[in-house]
Design a protein around this motif. Structure first.
Motif, PDB file in Angstrom:
ATOM      1  N   LEU A  65       0.860  -1.179   0.000  1.00 26.25           N
ATOM      2  CA  LEU A  65       0.000   0.000   0.000  1.00 26.25           C
ATOM      3  C   LEU A  65       0.901   1.235   0.000  1.00 26.25           C
ATOM      4  O   LEU A  65       1.797   1.344   0.836  1.00 26.25           O
ATOM      5  CB  LEU A  65      -0.879  -0.018   1.249  1.00 26.25           C
ATOM      6  N   LEU A  87      -1.188   6.766   1.098  1.00 22.57           N
ATOM      7  CA  LEU A  87      -2.566   6.345   1.368  1.00 22.57           C
ATOM      8  C   LEU A  87      -2.770   5.848   2.801  1.00 22.57           C
ATOM      9  O   LEU A  87      -3.890   5.548   3.194  1.00 22.57           O
ATOM     10  CB  LEU A  87      -2.987   5.236   0.401  1.00 22.57           C
ATOM     11  N   LEU A  88      -1.696   5.766   3.565  1.00 14.02           N
ATOM     12  CA  LEU A  88      -1.819   5.288   4.939  1.00 14.02           C
ATOM     13  C   LEU A  88      -2.555   6.307   5.793  1.00 14.02           C
ATOM     14  O   LEU A  88      -2.428   7.511   5.581  1.00 14.02           O
ATOM     15  CB  LEU A  88      -0.435   5.024   5.533  1.00 14.02           C
ATOM     16  N   VAL A  90      -6.025  -3.764   5.835  1.00 12.20           N
ATOM     17  CA  VAL A  90      -4.639  -3.309   5.756  1.00 12.20           C
ATOM     18  C   VAL A  90      -3.871  -4.001   6.873  1.00 12.20           C
ATOM     19  O   VAL A  90      -4.188  -3.840   8.051  1.00 12.20           O
ATOM     20  CB  VAL A  90      -4.529  -1.773   5.872  1.00 12.20           C
ATOM     21  N   ALA A 106      -9.606  -1.326   5.329  1.00 13.29           N
ATOM     22  CA  ALA A 106      -9.171  -0.257   4.431  1.00 13.29           C
ATOM     23  C   ALA A 106     -10.136   0.919   4.481  1.00 13.29           C
ATOM     24  O   ALA A 106     -11.350   0.743   4.564  1.00 13.29           O
ATOM     25  CB  ALA A 106      -9.073  -0.797   3.008  1.00 13.29           C
ATOM     26  N   GLN A 118      -8.116   3.770   0.381  1.00 10.94           N
ATOM     27  CA  GLN A 118      -7.255   2.590   0.270  1.00 10.94           C
ATOM     28  C   GLN A 118      -7.960   1.487  -0.525  1.00 10.94           C
ATOM     29  O   GLN A 118      -7.361   0.852  -1.396  1.00 10.94           O
ATOM     30  CB  GLN A 118      -6.883   2.074   1.663  1.00 10.94           C
ATOM     31  N   HIS A 135      -8.199   2.436  -4.234  1.00 10.57           N
ATOM     32  CA  HIS A 135      -6.879   2.306  -4.855  1.00 10.57           C
ATOM     33  C   HIS A 135      -6.581   0.846  -5.198  1.00 10.57           C
ATOM     34  O   HIS A 135      -6.153   0.535  -6.306  1.00 10.57           O
ATOM     35  CB  HIS A 135      -5.784   2.849  -3.929  1.00 10.57           C
TER      36      HIS A 135
END
Length: 111
Positions: free
Chosen positions: A38, A42-43, A74, A88, A92, A95
């Protein structure tokens, strides 16, 4: 568990997907499991804070006989249980779904 499932894929196309994921060195410790990284941007805030101790972060993809399934969770490479391991976010999730769709399209696989 929340998942993104692509099914009714020809067996030879599933093998093609597995080979391409292996080439990218995304294999997990179990056959048929791959770790899709990832992007850091985007975290969420907590995942960014935990990057050093828990990261890197990924979503798991499972290749089955005629399907591909992405867990919309995640995960952290260095810790199994932590508050930073979470479902997510919308960003996330979107994506990863777009990434998988493009990845398979680039392999010229229709499903």
């Amino acid at each position: 568990m929340r998942n993104y499932l692509l099914d009714d894929i020809y067996e030879e196309d599933v093998k093609k997907i597995s080979a391409a994921l292996s080439e990218l060195e995304f294999q997990g410790p179990i056959e048929g499991i791959f770790y899709l990284p990832l992007p850091e941007e985007l975290l969420n805030d907590e995942q960014k804070e935990h990057m050093g101790e828990c990261g890197p972060f990924f979503m798991a993809l499972e290749v089955e006989e005629t399907s591909v399934k992405v867990e919309l969770l995640v995960r952290a490479r260095n810790k199994i249980r932590c508050s930073c391991v979470a479902y997510a976010t919308s960003e996330q999730r979107n994506h990863m779904m777009e990434y998988i769709d493009k990845f398979i399209a680039d392999l010229e696989i229709s499903y």
